[in-house]
Motif scaffolding. Structure first.
Motif, PDB file in Angstrom:
ATOM      1  N   ALA A 222       0.783  -1.267   0.031  1.00 53.82           N
ATOM      2  CA  ALA A 222      -0.038  -0.007   0.057  1.00 53.82           C
ATOM      3  C   ALA A 222       0.674   1.295   0.087  1.00 53.82           C
ATOM      4  CB  ALA A 222      -0.772  -0.132   1.121  1.00 53.82           C
ATOM      5  N   GLN A 223       1.919   1.390   0.574  1.00 53.36           N
ATOM      6  CA  GLN A 223       2.993   2.183   0.672  1.00 53.36           C
ATOM      7  C   GLN A 223       4.009   2.371  -0.426  1.00 53.36           C
ATOM      8  OE1 GLN A 223       2.522   4.510   3.103  1.00 53.36           O
ATOM      9  NE2 GLN A 223       0.887   3.179   3.854  1.00 53.36           N
ATOM     10  N   ILE A 224       4.215   1.544  -1.305  1.00 53.45           N
ATOM     11  CA  ILE A 224       4.988   1.730  -2.487  1.00 53.45           C
ATOM     12  C   ILE A 224       4.427   1.747  -3.782  1.00 53.45           C
ATOM     13  CG2 ILE A 224       6.960   0.546  -1.184  1.00 53.45           C
ATOM     14  CD1 ILE A 224       6.179  -2.182  -2.934  1.00 53.45           C
ATOM     15  N   LYS A 225       5.250   2.130  -4.796  1.00 57.63           N
ATOM     16  CA  LYS A 225       4.490   2.312  -6.035  1.00 57.63           C
ATOM     17  C   LYS A 225       5.415   1.512  -7.254  1.00 57.63           C
ATOM     18  CE  LYS A 225       1.675   5.544  -4.994  1.00 57.63           C
ATOM     19  NZ  LYS A 225       0.673   5.239  -4.257  1.00 57.63           N
ATOM     20  N   GLY A 226       4.977   1.595  -8.261  1.00 56.71           N
ATOM     21  CA  GLY A 226       5.676   1.270  -9.755  1.00 56.71           C
ATOM     22  C   GLY A 226       5.975  -0.634  -9.392  1.00 56.71           C
ATOM     23  N   LYS A 227       6.845  -1.005 -10.167  1.00 60.74           N
ATOM     24  CA  LYS A 227       7.163  -2.442 -10.248  1.00 60.74           C
ATOM     25  C   LYS A 227       7.175  -3.072  -8.888  1.00 60.74           C
ATOM     26  CE  LYS A 227       8.485  -3.160 -14.851  1.00 60.74           C
ATOM     27  NZ  LYS A 227       9.054  -4.464 -15.549  1.00 60.74           N
ATOM     28  N   ALA A 228       7.622  -2.371  -8.036  1.00 55.84           N
ATOM     29  CA  ALA A 228       8.116  -2.785  -6.552  1.00 55.84           C
ATOM     30  C   ALA A 228       6.902  -3.530  -5.844  1.00 55.84           C
ATOM     31  CB  ALA A 228       8.633  -1.857  -5.732  1.00 55.84           C
ATOM     32  N   VAL A 229       5.573  -2.948  -6.151  1.00 52.72           N
ATOM     33  CA  VAL A 229       4.217  -3.601  -5.812  1.00 52.72           C
ATOM     34  C   VAL A 229       4.172  -4.953  -6.407  1.00 52.72           C
ATOM     35  CG1 VAL A 229       1.871  -3.307  -5.706  1.00 52.72           C
ATOM     36  CG2 VAL A 229       3.109  -1.221  -5.452  1.00 52.72           C
ATOM     37  N   MET A 230       4.530  -5.119  -7.492  1.00 49.78           N
ATOM     38  CA  MET A 230       4.310  -6.404  -8.273  1.00 49.78           C
ATOM     39  C   MET A 230       4.949  -7.175  -7.456  1.00 49.78           C
ATOM     40  SD  MET A 230       5.282  -7.702 -12.285  1.00 49.78           S
ATOM     41  CE  MET A 230       6.988  -7.178 -12.140  1.00 49.78           C
ATOM     42  N   HIS A 231       6.138  -7.127  -7.342  1.00 47.96           N
ATOM     43  CA  HIS A 231       7.055  -8.009  -6.435  1.00 47.96           C
ATOM     44  C   HIS A 231       6.704  -8.491  -5.283  1.00 47.96           C
ATOM     45  CE1 HIS A 231      10.059  -7.802  -9.727  1.00 47.96           C
ATOM     46  NE2 HIS A 231      10.320  -6.727  -9.662  1.00 47.96           N
ATOM     47  N   VAL A 232       6.186  -7.588  -4.408  1.00 47.47           N
ATOM     48  CA  VAL A 232       5.753  -7.713  -3.067  1.00 47.47           C
ATOM     49  C   VAL A 232       4.487  -8.601  -3.269  1.00 47.47           C
ATOM     50  CG1 VAL A 232       4.588  -6.444  -1.223  1.00 47.47           C
ATOM     51  CG2 VAL A 232       6.683  -5.560  -2.131  1.00 47.47           C
ATOM     52  N   MET A 233       3.750  -8.230  -4.090  1.00 43.27           N
ATOM     53  CA  MET A 233       2.400  -9.070  -4.285  1.00 43.27           C
ATOM     54  C   MET A 233       2.811 -10.345  -4.700  1.00 43.27           C
ATOM     55  SD  MET A 233       0.258  -7.082  -3.067  1.00 43.27           S
ATOM     56  CE  MET A 233      -0.805  -8.422  -3.065  1.00 43.27           C
ATOM     57  N   HIS A 234       3.790 -10.951  -5.491  1.00 44.02           N
ATOM     58  CA  HIS A 234       4.333 -12.159  -5.916  1.00 44.02           C
ATOM     59  C   HIS A 234       4.537 -12.805  -4.652  1.00 44.02           C
ATOM     60  CE1 HIS A 234       3.995 -10.692 -10.123  1.00 44.02           C
ATOM     61  NE2 HIS A 234       3.591 -11.972 -10.287  1.00 44.02           N
ATOM     62  N   VAL A 235       5.431 -12.163  -3.802  1.00 47.41           N
ATOM     63  CA  VAL A 235       5.939 -12.894  -2.708  1.00 47.41           C
ATOM     64  C   VAL A 235       4.630 -13.347  -1.819  1.00 47.41           C
ATOM     65  CG1 VAL A 235       6.945 -12.446  -0.591  1.00 47.41           C
ATOM     66  CG2 VAL A 235       8.429 -11.942  -2.434  1.00 47.41           C
ATOM     67  N   ALA A 236       3.803 -12.193  -1.632  1.00 49.29           N
ATOM     68  CA  ALA A 236       2.571 -12.435  -0.869  1.00 49.29           C
ATOM     69  C   ALA A 236       1.648 -13.769  -1.279  1.00 49.29           C
ATOM     70  CB  ALA A 236       1.719 -11.208  -0.811  1.00 49.29           C
ATOM     71  N   VAL A 237       1.481 -13.534  -2.716  1.00 51.57           N
ATOM     72  CA  VAL A 237       0.770 -14.856  -3.129  1.00 51.57           C
ATOM     73  C   VAL A 237       1.437 -16.008  -2.843  1.00 51.57           C
ATOM     74  CG1 VAL A 237       1.699 -15.115  -5.643  1.00 51.57           C
ATOM     75  CG2 VAL A 237      -0.849 -15.737  -4.939  1.00 51.57           C
ATOM     76  N   LEU A 238       2.871 -16.080  -3.116  1.00 51.85           N
ATOM     77  CA  LEU A 238       3.458 -17.183  -2.698  1.00 51.85           C
ATOM     78  C   LEU A 238       3.140 -17.842  -1.311  1.00 51.85           C
ATOM     79  CD1 LEU A 238       5.838 -19.502  -3.626  1.00 51.85           C
ATOM     80  CD2 LEU A 238       7.349 -17.908  -2.868  1.00 51.85           C
ATOM     81  N   ILE A 239       3.300 -16.969  -0.543  1.00 49.65           N
ATOM     82  CA  ILE A 239       3.024 -16.966   1.073  1.00 49.65           C
ATOM     83  C   ILE A 239       1.518 -17.481   1.352  1.00 49.65           C
ATOM     84  CG2 ILE A 239       2.699 -15.947   3.479  1.00 49.65           C
ATOM     85  CD1 ILE A 239       5.623 -16.306   2.405  1.00 49.65           C
ATOM     86  N   GLY A 240       0.782 -17.041   0.509  1.00 47.01           N
ATOM     87  CA  GLY A 240      -0.690 -17.651   0.523  1.00 47.01           C
ATOM     88  C   GLY A 240      -0.766 -18.906   0.017  1.00 47.01           C
ATOM     89  N   LEU A 241      -0.066 -19.169  -0.991  1.00 51.75           N
ATOM     90  CA  LEU A 241      -0.172 -20.474  -1.728  1.00 51.75           C
ATOM     91  C   LEU A 241       0.462 -21.605  -0.587  1.00 51.75           C
ATOM     92  CD1 LEU A 241      -0.876 -22.380  -4.225  1.00 51.75           C
ATOM     93  CD2 LEU A 241       1.637 -21.711  -5.094  1.00 51.75           C
ATOM     94  N   LEU A 242       1.662 -21.299  -0.108  1.00 51.78           N
ATOM     95  CA  LEU A 242       2.354 -22.112   1.111  1.00 51.78           C
ATOM     96  C   LEU A 242       1.201 -22.544   2.214  1.00 51.78           C
ATOM     97  CD1 LEU A 242       5.808 -20.711   1.096  1.00 51.78           C
ATOM     98  CD2 LEU A 242       5.176 -22.789   0.068  1.00 51.78           C
ATOM     99  N   GLY A 243       0.385 -21.258   2.420  1.00 47.31           N
ATOM    100  CA  GLY A 243      -0.444 -21.526   3.498  1.00 47.31           C
ATOM    101  C   GLY A 243      -1.520 -22.262   3.144  1.00 47.31           C
ATOM    102  N   LEU A 244      -2.008 -22.208   1.765  1.00 44.56           N
ATOM    103  CA  LEU A 244      -3.070 -23.237   1.261  1.00 44.56           C
ATOM    104  C   LEU A 244      -2.570 -24.708   1.299  1.00 44.56           C
ATOM    105  CD1 LEU A 244      -5.628 -23.864  -0.179  1.00 44.56           C
ATOM    106  CD2 LEU A 244      -4.874 -23.124  -2.126  1.00 44.56           C
ATOM    107  N   VAL A 245      -1.373 -24.941   0.713  1.00 46.58           N
ATOM    108  CA  VAL A 245      -0.790 -26.287   0.610  1.00 46.58           C
ATOM    109  C   VAL A 245      -0.783 -27.055   2.031  1.00 46.58           C
ATOM    110  CG1 VAL A 245       0.716 -27.629  -0.165  1.00 46.58           C
ATOM    111  CG2 VAL A 245      -0.227 -25.714  -1.588  1.00 46.58           C
ATOM    112  N   GLY A 246      -0.194 -26.011   2.888  1.00 49.74           N
ATOM    113  CA  GLY A 246       0.444 -26.838   4.145  1.00 49.74           C
ATOM    114  C   GLY A 246      -1.171 -27.010   4.991  1.00 49.74           C
ATOM    115  N   SER A 247      -1.872 -26.144   4.908  1.00 53.65           N
ATOM    116  CA  SER A 247      -3.158 -26.494   5.908  1.00 53.65           C
ATOM    117  C   SER A 247      -3.863 -27.438   5.147  1.00 53.65           C
ATOM    118  CB  SER A 247      -3.951 -24.962   5.722  1.00 53.65           C
ATOM    119  OG  SER A 247      -4.044 -24.372   4.719  1.00 53.65           O
ATOM    120  N   ALA A 248      -3.856 -27.317   3.911  1.00 56.35           N
ATOM    121  CA  ALA A 248      -5.103 -28.465   3.326  1.00 56.35           C
ATOM    122  C   ALA A 248      -4.358 -29.893   3.355  1.00 56.35           C
ATOM    123  CB  ALA A 248      -5.139 -27.997   1.757  1.00 56.35           C
TER     124      ALA A 248
END
Length: 130
Positions: free
Chosen positions: A54-80
């Motif tokens: 929410a605080q950054i702009k540009g391509k950095a947002v894309m990189h942060v969101m890719h890390v976030a979705v990876l964390i979400g995917l790990l949480g999904l697989v691990g909990s499932a």
């Protein structure tokens, strides 16, 4: 996607705290295991990444969101992956709260990953249209 990341992070923190504070310790233990807080740990990481996005702009947002979705995917697989063992434990007379927490984490992470994929696809379509 910063706001959904923050919201899912907060919800996972709540799930973890409920599992920890309402859970009963196993026989012979003095306290509930720290593993009950796993959803909260994942939620805290997502929450922080959402705040950063929410605080950054540009391509950095894309990189942060890719890390976030990876964390979400790990949480999904691990909990499932743990849900079948928790179902078996409940059928043998174990506590159902762990099953509920793992299921809630799996559902929240699934929703988050699906939202991220939709956002990434829409961003790609928008970029190609330009």
């Amino acid at each position: 996607m910063a706001i959904p990341t923050i919201v899912i992070g907060l919800l996972l923190i709540i799930v973890g705290l409920i599992g920890y504070f309402l859970g009963t310790p196993p026989e012979g233990a003095d306290a509930v295991s720290v593993t009950a807080l796993i959803p909260a740990f994942f939620g805290a990481v997502l929450f922080v990444l959402g705040l950063v996005a929410a605080q950054i702009k540009g391509k950095a947002v894309m990189h942060v969101m890719h890390v976030a979705v990876l964390i979400g995917l790990l949480g999904l697989v691990g909990s499932a992956m743990r849900i079948p063992k928790s179902i078996a434990a409940v059928q043998e007379g174990g506590e159902a709260l762990a099953l509920y927490a793992q299921s809630a984490m799996a559902v929240l992470c699934f929703i988050y990953v699906a939202l991220c994929i939709r956002s990434f696809v829409n961003a790609r379509i928008k970029k190609q249209a330009e």
